[in-house]
Design a protein around this motif. Structure first.
Motif, PDB file in Angstrom:
ATOM      1  N   SER A   1      -3.329   3.635  -2.633  1.00 53.70           N
ATOM      2  CA  SER A   1      -3.430   2.513  -3.556  1.00 53.70           C
ATOM      3  C   SER A   1      -2.914   1.264  -2.863  1.00 53.70           C
TER       4      SER A   1
ATOM      5  N   SER B   1       0.845  -1.190   0.000  1.00 47.19           N
ATOM      6  CA  SER B   1       0.000   0.000   0.000  1.00 47.19           C
ATOM      7  C   SER B   1       0.880   1.239   0.000  1.00 47.19           C
TER       8      SER B   1
ATOM      9  N   LEU C   1      -0.619   3.822  -8.582  1.00 42.55           N
ATOM     10  CA  LEU C   1      -1.252   4.870  -7.794  1.00 42.55           C
ATOM     11  C   LEU C   1      -1.758   5.922  -8.772  1.00 42.55           C
ATOM     12  N   ASN C   2      -3.068   5.945  -8.979  1.00 44.75           N
ATOM     13  CA  ASN C   2      -3.680   6.846  -9.944  1.00 44.75           C
ATOM     14  C   ASN C   2      -4.098   8.129  -9.240  1.00 44.75           C
TER      15      ASN C   2
ATOM     16  N   ARG D   1      -4.652  -4.739 -14.381  1.00 45.23           N
ATOM     17  CA  ARG D   1      -4.837  -3.304 -14.110  1.00 45.23           C
ATOM     18  C   ARG D   1      -3.902  -2.441 -14.956  1.00 45.23           C
TER      19      ARG D   1
ATOM     20  N   SER E   1      -1.886  -2.601  -3.930  1.00 36.48           N
ATOM     21  CA  SER E   1      -1.628  -3.551  -5.002  1.00 36.48           C
ATOM     22  C   SER E   1      -1.293  -4.893  -4.380  1.00 36.48           C
TER      23      SER E   1
END
Length: 190
Positions: free
Chosen positions: A14, A2, A47-48, A152, A16
């Motif tokens: 985010s 994270s 991380l968008n 993703r 993952s």
């Protein structure tokens, strides 16, 4: 793993999830001295932060695999109980440590539609890449039994599935300046 990043619009988080498998053999593989075969997947850390402000990260090998340590080999870590041990607490990552610098590569694409726009990102200086107000707040690593979400990276980078050339992130950095598309898809650079 994270990540929490502060942005001008508030913190963005985010998580993952990657999988790692280590197999031990009685005899060394091929002509090498290693008795371990490592595989992993699940995709990169993503991380968008909106628009083209997307931070990606891949693991350089399997140094960050969790479990019960049973030794070290070639600067990495070999573990047992890979799929059964659950850490009671997440472990914070010190991104300034040598292990983190060797073990993780962060990057971005200035234009998500252009594979030639990749660049290495200094996780400790996100403002230099994304602008004022962007800064790493926290990073955590833990073992979980949550399902892995594949695909993703391909959803954000549709060209990735058919792109065959190496992706140049920094032509001045020999060992971390390029990535194969497969490394971005799996989340692990071998």
């Amino acid at each position: 793993m994270s990540l929490v990043v502060n942005t001008p619009f508030g913190p963005v988080t985010s998580t993952s999830i990657q999988w790692v498998e280590v197999k031990e053999y009685d005899k060394p593989l091929f002509a090498t001295t290693t008795k371990y075969e490592r595989n992993g997947g699940g995709g990169p850390i993503i991380l968008n932060m909106g628009g083209d402000n997307v931070l990606f990260g891949v693991f350089e090998g399997f140094q960050f695999a969790e479990g019960t340590g049973v030794g070290s080999e070639h600067g990495g870590y070999v573990y047992e109980n890979m799929t059964t041990e659950v850490l009671p607490e997440a472990r914070e990552i010190d991104f300034q440590s040598d292990r983190a610098k060797r073990g993780l590569t962060f990057f971005r694409f200035r234009n998500l539609n252009d594979p030639l726009s990749g660049e290495l990102v200094d996780i400790e200086n996100l403002a230099a890449h994304f602008g004022e107000g962007y800064a790493l707040q926290d990073g955590f690593l833990a073992i979980t039994h949550q399902p892995v979400e594949e695909g993703r990276a391909e959803a954000l980078l549709p060209w990735l599935a058919t792109y065959e050339d190496d992706i140049f992130l920094d032509r001045n950095v020999y060992d971390r300046g390029t990535l194969a598309p497969s490394a971005i898809i799996s989340g692990f650079e071998r």
